[in-house]
Each structure stands twice: as structure tokens, then as C-alpha cells.
Design an enzyme around this catalytic site. Structure first.
Site, PDB file in Angstrom:
ATOM      1  N   LYS A  35      30.169  32.192  50.921  1.00 14.36           N
ATOM      2  CA  LYS A  35      31.521  31.632  50.799  1.00 14.36           C
ATOM      3  C   LYS A  35      32.327  32.415  49.759  1.00 14.36           C
ATOM      4  O   LYS A  35      31.779  33.267  49.048  1.00 14.36           O
ATOM      5  CB  LYS A  35      31.434  30.158  50.397  1.00 14.36           C
ATOM      6  CG  LYS A  35      30.767  29.926  49.043  1.00 14.36           C
ATOM      7  CD  LYS A  35      30.634  28.452  48.735  1.00 14.36           C
ATOM      8  CE  LYS A  35      29.964  28.261  47.371  1.00 14.36           C
ATOM      9  NZ  LYS A  35      29.873  26.837  47.013  1.00 14.36           N
ATOM     10  N   TYR A 255      50.691  42.986  23.377  1.00 12.60           N
ATOM     11  CA  TYR A 255      51.649  41.891  23.257  1.00 12.60           C
ATOM     12  C   TYR A 255      51.303  40.978  22.083  1.00 12.60           C
ATOM     13  O   TYR A 255      50.141  40.648  21.856  1.00 12.60           O
ATOM     14  CB  TYR A 255      51.675  41.062  24.543  1.00 12.60           C
ATOM     15  CG  TYR A 255      52.333  41.768  25.699  1.00 12.60           C
ATOM     16  CD1 TYR A 255      53.688  42.089  25.664  1.00 12.60           C
ATOM     17  CD2 TYR A 255      51.603  42.119  26.826  1.00 12.60           C
ATOM     18  CE1 TYR A 255      54.299  42.736  26.729  1.00 12.60           C
ATOM     19  CE2 TYR A 255      52.201  42.760  27.899  1.00 12.60           C
ATOM     20  CZ  TYR A 255      53.549  43.069  27.840  1.00 12.60           C
ATOM     21  OH  TYR A 255      54.144  43.709  28.894  1.00 12.60           O
TER      22      TYR A 255
END
Length: 358
Positions: A35, A255
Site C-alpha cells: 500500500k 530562513y
């Protein structure tokens, strides 16, 4: 020229892991769980590499149909079952097994008009309390499934463990005891064991095991490594340095400018970021493998890049490979640094990352 960043998938490792799991559960068939795009490794890549598996477990009907369209003829099992009346005919058309865990699914089966019956795995809630029929519902639901002409006989039986990844937690043994008590003397195949139970709770292996993360060489247990069980990592997430810069003590990077160098050094900029699925919350010190050594992430991870401290005497250059996780740097260790689990790291890679079967 190879793309970057990319997830290099080792077909040999996948095959070796399947072989190893068969050794650990020699009496059981293997329902290989593929999956979530084969846990990020590529659904068809994994299924074709694991063609010798006895079956494949999937979460969505769309995944099962993709396997059928890709030429996979093995047994397929929908672990969450189906959700629409029209899905039932699709199961029959494409020969797909289904879990039945809720009365609404049983009602759809009872109301359907089918050319042949569907193979059903009745899910019993023995303690996970997520999906499955409660113990006090078991007898009535089982009898309805038995009476339903659209359900193939015998009915198969399953449960799912809540704490199998905690080897010292007695809850798993208690769940197994409840399952055995409810299903004793009934016909049909049984499956209880996920990856953790396959590795740590051998008495629960039953007719089928359902390994997921272990197939990809990763341990399901926090603080453990797949290689401790003879498993090999199937994914190596790699990128490259796109800049190497001299950096002065006291200067920030990234940042927010929250990280500042304590001494003169060289910084490397790696072409991968949260836009590729690498976690934005990776803290300072999260390891990256560059030219045979571990170097720490510094500054904030940005959308397309992250920065590592290469050290003042570094000789690394633009174009050198950076490994975010793989053989030399287990994904379990990276996950522990970041405060998550390896499952999340391998399944959250975005389409910008090329998945390449090696």
C-alpha cells in the site's frame, strides 16, 4: 544523467528481504503489503520484484486495479475493504479479495447480484479498536457471512495488533488469545502478524503473515534497525551538493537566521527540501552522508534545499553525492533524530523525487 533528488530502489534487497521473512515464518504464506505506493518504493516496482510473494495487501481498490493492469495475477487483498456498492462487482471482475470489517460492507454484499462469490477476510477487533467487528458481534456477523451467497466459503479470519512493535508489551499476546478463543475450530485461513509480529511474536504467524515495512528493510520497532534481523534497506534517498561555501564564525544561514556558525567552516547546500518530502522540522544535527562521513544539517530546511556543515577542512565539491538515508545511514536513525518514524519518511516523498529501480 541521473535525476536528483532520487530514491534508488534495490530490487535485490526487496527479494532478499522476502526470502529472509520466509525464513522467519517458514510455515506461513506471505501477503506482501504494498500500500501507499509500495511504502514509497513504487507500487509496480515492488510488486514485480516480489513476484514470488503469495499475495499482496493494499489499502485502496485503485491500487489493486493498478496491479492488475500492470500484469500482476497474484492474490490481492483490500485491507480496508470496499466502500461503494459498485465496488463489489469490480472485486469479482478482477478477482480481488476483501476485508469485511463493518456491517455496511456486509449489507452491500447481501444486496449485490454477482456472477460469483467474493473471497472475504472477516476482521475481528481484538484490541486495536480501529477496524473490525467487536467480540460480542462476532457470532452474529459470522453467521450472516455464512448465509450470504455472495461470500465464498470458507470465510477467512484476521485481526490487527495495536502494540506488536513493543516487544515487551503483553497486549499482543492477549489479542492473540482473544482471536484464538473466538475462532477456534472454524475453517478458513487466518492472518494476524504484521511486520513487528512476524519478527517478535512468532506464535502469531498463522497461515499468512502480512509484512509491510520489514519488506523494505526497515525495522518497525523504534530504536531497532532492520539489519539486526537480516534485512537490507531497499531505498537510498540521494541528492547532490549544488553549492559549497566558505562560512565565517557568527554568520547565520537559512530562513530566520536562527543557526549561526560557532567557528569558521564550509557549508554545503543539498538539493532537497520539504517540497520533496524531506521533513521541514529536521533539527540541527540531523545526519546526512557525504563522501564517507556524517555531516549535520544546520539551519532550517527550505522547500528545495537544506544546508549541512561540512567542516573547515572539507574538500567536498559541487556535484558530490549526498545520501539522506540508505545503507550507510539507516532511515530508522534519521527518523529518530527528527522525532518521527521511518514509515513516515519513506511514504511522504513527493512526485518531484524520481523513484528509480536499480
Amino acid at each position: 544523467m541521473k535525476p536528483f533528488p532520487r530514491a534508488e530502489i534495490s530490487g535485490d534487497a526487496l527479494k532478499a528481504n522476502l526470502k529472509r521473512l520466509r525464513q522467519l515464518a517458514p510455515q506461513s504464506k506471505v501477503m506482501a503489503v504494498v500500500k501507499a505506493n509500495g511504502y514509497g518504493h513504487g507500487l509496480l516496482n515492488v510488486a514485480h520484484c516480489l513476484a514470488s510473494a503469495d499475495g499482496f495487501g493494499l489499502a485502496r481498490l485503485e491500487e489493486a486495479l493498478e496491479l492488475r493492469a500492470g500484469g500482476v495475477s497474484a492474490k490481492l487483498l483490500l485491507l480496508e475493504g470496499f466502500f461503494r456498492p459498485s465496488d463489489v462487482a469490480t472485486l469479482v471482475e478482477h478477482d480481488i479479495d476483501t476485508v469485511v470489517h463493518h456491517e455496511s460492507q456486509l449489507e452491500m454484499l447481501e444486496a449485490a447480484s454477482l456472477a460469483k462469490p467474493v473471497t472475504v477476510w472477516m476482521k475481528i477487533d481484538t484490541g486495536m479498536h480501529r477496524l473490525g467487528f467487536n467480540l460480542d458481534q462476532f457470532e452474529a456477523i459470522y453467521q450472516r457471512l455464512q448465509a450470504c451467497a455472495n461470500v465464498a466459503k470458507p470465510i477467512n479470519l484476521m485481526t490487527h495488533f495495536a502494540c506488536a512493535d513493543e516487544p515487551d508489551n503483553p497486549a499482543t499476546a492477549e489479542q492473540a488469545r482473544r482471536f484464538e478463543q473466538m475462532t477456534a475450530n472454524l475453517p478458513g485461513d487466518r492472518t494476524l502478524a504484521n511486520s513487528a509480529a512476524t519478527l517478535y511474536w512468532q506464535a502469531t504467524q498463522a497461515d499468512w503473515i502480512r509484512p509491510g515495512i520489514a519488506l523494505y528493510g526497515v525495522s518497525p520497532v523504534v530504536g531497532d534497525l532492520g539489519r539486526n534481523h537480516g534485512l537490507e534497506p531497499a531505498m537510498e534517498l540521494v541528492s547532490q551538493l549544488i553549492a559549497v561555501r566558505d562560512h565565517k564564525a557568527g554568520d547565520p544561514v537559512g530562513y530566520g537566521s536562527y543557526w549561526r556558525a560557532k567557528q569558521d567552516t564550509k557549508l554545503g547546500v543539498v538539493a532537497i527540501g520539504y517540497g520533496d518530502g524531506y521533513p521541514r522540522n529536521a533539527p540541527e544535527g540531523t545526519p546526512v552522508w557525504v563522501n564517507g562521513r556524517l555531516v549535520p544539517v544546520v539551519g532550517r530546511v527550505s522547500m528545495d534545499m537544506l544546508t549541512v556543515d561540512l567542516g573547515l577542512d572539507a574538500t567536498d565539491k559541487v556535484g558530490d553525492t549526498a545520501v539522506l538515508w540508505g545503507k550507510a545511514l539507516p532511515v530508522e536513525e534519521v527518523a529518530e533524530h527528527i522525532g518521527t518514524i521511518a514509515y513516515e519518511l519513506v511514504t511522504k516523498l513527493t512526485p518531484r523525487v524520481a523513484v528509480c529501480l536499480e
